[in-house]
Design an enzyme around this catalytic site. Structure first.
Site, PDB file in Angstrom:
ATOM      1  CG  MET A 163      -1.896  -1.171   1.256  1.00 45.42           C
ATOM      2  SD  MET A 163      -2.928  -1.300  -0.214  1.00 45.42           S
ATOM      3  CE  MET A 163      -3.908   0.161  -0.037  1.00 45.42           C
ATOM      4  CB  CYS A 164       4.121   1.951   1.303  1.00 45.01           C
ATOM      5  SG  CYS A 164       5.467   3.144   1.405  1.00 45.01           S
ATOM      6  N   GLY A 165       3.611   3.743  -1.627  1.00 43.00           N
ATOM      7  CA  GLY A 165       4.230   4.101  -2.896  1.00 43.00           C
ATOM      8  C   GLY A 165       5.744   3.981  -2.877  1.00 43.00           C
TER       9      GLY A 165
END
Length: 140
Positions: free
Chosen positions: A10-12
């Site tokens: 979920m983390c860019g």
């Protein structure tokens, strides 16, 4: 090359780091640390190998950092590690381990320091920011 990434999909920043590793032609071991949190020993080893203090390895944004009172500077490293084990979302990400070292890859291009310099083409992050030019050289 044996590479492991402690990844949050979920983390860019984590996604960009994983993409850079794959752009290097490496298929890393991907540990979704929210689903499979590291042991205390592994977490302590990652933090030490990356040359960080425990506090530097704690993520504040998008976590229960404030609610848990983790901004209290009198908390010990053990207390911070306890919180990270109980709430893995507090572990800053992504940590990457390779034979060339361990890094907390923030920004994502920090991973270039621990990968072989075998890039031969351009790479840009999800947002279009260029990391490598057409010849595979780091964009400064």
């Amino acid at each position: 090359m044996d590479v492991t990434i402690y990844h949050n999909p979920m983390c860019g920043t984590s996604r960009n780091t994983l993409a850079i590793i794959r752009h290097a032609g490496i298929e890393p071991t991907v540990v979704d640390y929210l689903q499979t949190p590291p042991s205390r020993e592994t977490l302590e080893r990652l933090i030490a190998a990356a040359g960080l203090s425990v506090r530097e390895a704690v993520r504040e944004k998008g976590t229960p950092y404030g609610e848990l009172g983790l901004g209290d500077l009198s908390l010990s490293d053990e207390q911070l590690i306890d919180a990270m084990i109980a709430h893995p979302i507090l572990i800053n990400r992504p940590f990457v381990v390779s034979p060339k070292g361990t890094r907390l890859c923030r920004p994502s291009e920090a991973v270039l320091d621990i990968l072989p310099n075998t890039f031969t083409s351009a790479f840009a992050k999800e947002d279009g920011e260029k990391v490598l030019d057409a010849e595979g050289r780091r964009v400064v």
